[in-house]
Scaffold this active site. Structure first.
Site, mmCIF file in Angstrom:
data_model
loop_
_atom_site.group_PDB
_atom_site.id
_atom_site.type_symbol
_atom_site.label_atom_id
_atom_site.label_comp_id
_atom_site.label_asym_id
_atom_site.label_seq_id
_atom_site.Cartn_x
_atom_site.Cartn_y
_atom_site.Cartn_z
ATOM 1 N N TYR A 182 2.684 0.502 -2.925
ATOM 2 C CA TYR A 182 2.685 1.324 -4.134
ATOM 3 C C TYR A 182 3.961 1.087 -4.959
ATOM 4 O O TYR A 182 4.513 2.009 -5.560
ATOM 5 C CB TYR A 182 2.498 2.814 -3.770
ATOM 6 C CG TYR A 182 1.281 3.014 -2.884
ATOM 7 C CD1 TYR A 182 0.008 2.833 -3.404
ATOM 8 C CD2 TYR A 182 1.401 3.309 -1.520
ATOM 9 C CE1 TYR A 182 -1.115 2.969 -2.596
ATOM 10 C CE2 TYR A 182 0.278 3.440 -0.708
ATOM 11 C CZ TYR A 182 -0.974 3.264 -1.255
ATOM 12 O OH TYR A 182 -2.089 3.392 -0.459
ATOM 13 N N GLY A 238 -3.930 6.193 5.745
ATOM 14 C CA GLY A 238 -3.111 7.374 5.531
ATOM 15 C C GLY A 238 -1.972 7.622 6.488
ATOM 16 O O GLY A 238 -1.177 8.545 6.266
ATOM 17 N N TYR A 284 6.269 11.019 -7.619
ATOM 18 C CA TYR A 284 6.078 11.922 -6.476
ATOM 19 C C TYR A 284 7.393 12.541 -5.995
ATOM 20 O O TYR A 284 7.412 13.160 -4.933
ATOM 21 C CB TYR A 284 5.514 11.168 -5.265
ATOM 22 C CG TYR A 284 4.342 10.258 -5.503
ATOM 23 C CD1 TYR A 284 3.102 10.774 -5.892
ATOM 24 C CD2 TYR A 284 4.456 8.895 -5.272
ATOM 25 C CE1 TYR A 284 2.022 9.924 -6.060
ATOM 26 C CE2 TYR A 284 3.377 8.043 -5.439
ATOM 27 C CZ TYR A 284 2.161 8.569 -5.837
ATOM 28 O OH TYR A 284 1.093 7.737 -5.992
ATOM 29 N N PRO A 305 -5.589 1.141 6.705
ATOM 30 C CA PRO A 305 -4.175 1.404 6.439
ATOM 31 C C PRO A 305 -3.645 0.550 5.287
ATOM 32 O O PRO A 305 -4.020 -0.615 5.155
ATOM 33 C CB PRO A 305 -3.480 1.009 7.747
ATOM 34 C CG PRO A 305 -4.395 -0.003 8.367
ATOM 35 C CD PRO A 305 -5.787 0.346 7.926
ATOM 36 N N GLY A 306 -2.831 1.151 4.439
ATOM 37 C CA GLY A 306 -2.184 0.410 3.362
ATOM 38 C C GLY A 306 -0.686 0.482 3.552
ATOM 39 O O GLY A 306 -0.027 -0.462 3.979
ATOM 40 N N ARG A 307 -0.170 1.684 3.289
ATOM 41 C CA ARG A 307 1.269 1.911 3.324
ATOM 42 C C ARG A 307 1.914 1.463 4.632
ATOM 43 O O ARG A 307 2.990 0.865 4.626
ATOM 44 C CB ARG A 307 1.509 3.414 3.133
ATOM 45 C CG ARG A 307 2.931 3.819 2.911
ATOM 46 C CD ARG A 307 3.059 5.345 2.940
ATOM 47 N NE ARG A 307 2.099 6.014 2.093
ATOM 48 C CZ ARG A 307 2.334 6.354 0.814
ATOM 49 N NH1 ARG A 307 3.499 6.113 0.275
ATOM 50 N NH2 ARG A 307 1.398 6.963 0.102
ATOM 51 N N ARG A 324 7.436 5.487 -7.816
ATOM 52 C CA ARG A 324 7.260 6.543 -6.814
ATOM 53 C C ARG A 324 8.265 7.686 -6.943
ATOM 54 O O ARG A 324 7.877 8.859 -6.861
ATOM 55 C CB ARG A 324 7.262 5.956 -5.401
ATOM 56 C CG ARG A 324 6.106 4.952 -5.184
ATOM 57 C CD ARG A 324 5.970 4.522 -3.735
ATOM 58 N NE ARG A 324 5.612 5.635 -2.890
ATOM 59 C CZ ARG A 324 6.448 6.314 -2.131
ATOM 60 N NH1 ARG A 324 7.720 5.981 -2.072
ATOM 61 N NH2 ARG A 324 6.036 7.326 -1.423
ATOM 62 N N CYS A 341 14.268 4.923 -21.272
ATOM 63 C CA CYS A 341 14.599 6.115 -22.045
ATOM 64 C C CYS A 341 13.753 7.310 -21.634
ATOM 65 O O CYS A 341 12.920 7.804 -22.401
ATOM 66 C CB CYS A 341 14.403 5.830 -23.523
ATOM 67 S SG CYS A 341 15.223 4.326 -24.008
ATOM 68 N N GLU A 342 13.922 7.744 -20.401
ATOM 69 C CA GLU A 342 13.239 8.915 -19.853
ATOM 70 C C GLU A 342 14.174 9.498 -18.803
ATOM 71 O O GLU A 342 14.696 8.761 -17.977
ATOM 72 C CB GLU A 342 11.951 8.508 -19.098
ATOM 73 C CG GLU A 342 10.936 7.780 -19.895
ATOM 74 C CD GLU A 342 9.736 8.645 -20.267
ATOM 75 O OE1 GLU A 342 9.700 9.828 -19.875
ATOM 76 O OE2 GLU A 342 8.859 8.111 -20.949
HETATM 77 C C1 LIG Z 1 -5.269 4.874 -0.616
HETATM 78 C C2 LIG Z 1 -6.374 4.699 0.337
HETATM 79 C C3 LIG Z 1 -6.135 4.129 1.594
HETATM 80 C C4 LIG Z 1 -4.778 3.725 2.069
HETATM 81 O O1 LIG Z 1 -3.894 4.782 2.235
HETATM 82 P P1 LIG Z 1 -2.476 4.519 2.911
HETATM 83 O O2 LIG Z 1 -1.830 5.831 2.884
HETATM 84 O O3 LIG Z 1 -1.770 3.508 2.085
HETATM 85 O O4 LIG Z 1 -2.725 4.037 4.306
HETATM 86 C C5 LIG Z 1 -7.219 3.938 2.428
HETATM 87 N N1 LIG Z 1 -8.471 4.285 2.064
HETATM 88 C C6 LIG Z 1 -8.727 4.837 0.864
HETATM 89 C C7 LIG Z 1 -10.132 5.199 0.513
HETATM 90 C C8 LIG Z 1 -7.702 5.068 -0.037
HETATM 91 O O5 LIG Z 1 -7.967 5.626 -1.221
#
Ligand SMILES: *Cc1c(COP(=O)(O)O)cnc(C)c1O
Length: 421
Positions: A375, A239, A318, A276-278, A314, A346-347
């Site tokens: 994402y 997150g 969002y 972490p992802g993002r 995105r 077409c949106e």
């Molecule tokens: C989406 C998610 C993440 C990653 O979130 P980021 O904002 O991309 O770091 C980690 N854990 C869980 C359970 C998630 O659903």
């Protein structure tokens, strides 16, 4: 920091010119930098140095096999949220003991697949899920290692569509009922309680909500241990936000986030996981697109580009901001113009930016949307029968197409017309 810079007047991914990739691959396409992915992963790893830990990449942010393999080779674990992601992680060579299975709606079929293939732990999100997992594990004659995802009722102060740690969100078990649910888990066959999981949302730009949530986890750890449970692992979720706008103040750094984790849980004698992802993949990717037309409207100018909401959703979903830069470096002091940047779908929602001030663009020019590595491709679709766009990975002066653009035939032939029609 990323590795997308101008060199000799042309935007590069590391040492490769984006115009060169565009000429070979065609637009639009995603491009990722190995150096940026590596750097971001290592920042987290170093931030937790001194604590036993595993950084599990949230695969839902970018699940290309090449990206998974690159991070896996650096020692990353994977946080997966579906059987499909689990299969992808395994196919990329990630061992089961480094894969964490998260998600609110795990099916019995997914549980079986993951138990058979090997898993680090399940992050369980509800009592019915716990009962289902107990049944599936018992049937297979194994014990499923679990943490229980608690919902700490903390406001992550982020976009409502990516907040996950308030009681009104669908995620986890209310922390007020945690002890009762752990007691139930301890009695169920086929389950082995090993820790606690928490994930309060995405794109957090302050540390305070993390601190609130983690302190609640610490308190719960003491209570659960006093109740006789083994709490040896804390999954603290993902997150941490990224700077989408270069002009804005930047969110906290992984090092500061790591310091907070050490401060909160450093004395608990636990192994820490983060997901972490993002922050790993977001700024490691661009979407490169070509301007098809410049259309002068009544009171605004539209740049119609060949990428659309189906490729990068995105902004439509969002209202997200992506910095937009030209692939040819603008001359210093060049006069700017203001545009709406829109796709061909077409949106009306197919709008990437409104009233954005940019150097002048004309038909045939290339532009790049920054911060598109997370994402982006994973959320794309073939809406309007637009084939999924290619993904390209750069490393130094080499690059490879890591997902090719399907042909129209490949796209169409996935449908079947029944013989009785
Ligand atoms: C989406 C998610 C993440 C990653 O979130 P980021 O904002 O991309 O770091 C980690 N854990 C869980 C359970 C998630 O659903």
């Amino acid at each position: 920091m990323d590795h997308f810079l101008y060199k000799d007047g042309a935007l590069h991914a590391e040492d490769v010119s984006l115009a060169q990739i565009a000429a070979q691959v065609g637009t639009p396409f995603y491009v990722y930098s190995s150096a940026t992915l590596t750097r971001h992963f290592k920042l987290f790893n170093e931030a937790l140095e001194g604590l036993p830990h595993l950084v599990c990449f949230a695969m839902k942010s970018n699940s290309n096999q090449a990206v998974i393999k690159l991070l896996g080779d650096l020692g990353a674990g994977m946080d997966v949220v579906s059987g499909g992601e689990y299969a992808r992680a395994k196919a990329a060579g990630i061992p089961g003991e480094r894969i964490v299975f998260s998600g609110v709606g795990k099916t019995r079929a997914e549980m079986r697949m993951v138990l058979e293939g090997g898993v680090r732990q399940f992050n369980v999100e509800s009592e019915p899920e716990m009962e289902a997992l107990s049944a599936v594990a018992s049937e297979l004659g194994v014990e499923a290692p679990i943490t229980i995802r608690i919902n700490p009722d903390v406001d992550a102060k982020t976009h409502e569509k990516i907040s996950t740690g308030k009681y009104d969100d669908k995620f986890g078990i209310p922390i007020s009922r945690a002890r009762e649910v752990y007691a139930m888990a301890a009695k169920l066959p086929g389950l082995k309680v090993i820790g606690i999981d928490v994930h309060i949302g995405s794109q957090l730009t302050e540390l305070a909500p993390f601190e609130l949530a983690y302190n609640k986890v610490v308190e719960l750890t003491h209570q659960l241990r006093a109740d006789g449970h083994t709490i040896e692992r804390l999954d603290l979720g993902g997150g941490l936000g990224i700077p989408y706008e270069r002009s804005n103040t930047a969110p906290p750094l992984p090092m500061e986030y790591g310091a907070l984790i050490k401060k909160c849980v450093g004395d608990l004698d636990v192994e820490v996981e983060i997901e972490p992802g993002r922050l790993i993949s977001g700024n490691a990717g661009l979407l490169v697109t070509e301007v098809i037309y410049l259309k002068n409207g009544e009171n605004r100018d539209f740049l119609i580009v060949d990428a659309a909401m189906n490729d990068l959703i995105r902004p439509a979903m969002y209202g997200a901001h992506h910095d937009i830069v030209p692939v040819v470096e603008p001359a210093p002091g060049v006069e700017t113009s203001t545009y709406d940047i829109v796709g061909p779908v077409c949106e009306s929602g197919d709008t990437f930016a409104k009233q954005r001030t940019l150097p002048p663009f004309k038909s045939g020019d290339l532009m790049a949307f920054r911060s598109a590595g997370a994402y982006g491709a994973v959320m794309s679709s073939e809406y309007n029968s637009r084939p999924l766009i290619p993904e390209v990975l750069v490393q130094g002066d080499q690059y490879a197409v890591i997902r090719a653009r399907p042909t129209f035939d490949e796209m169409i032939n996935r449908d079947t017309i029944p013989e009785w029609l």
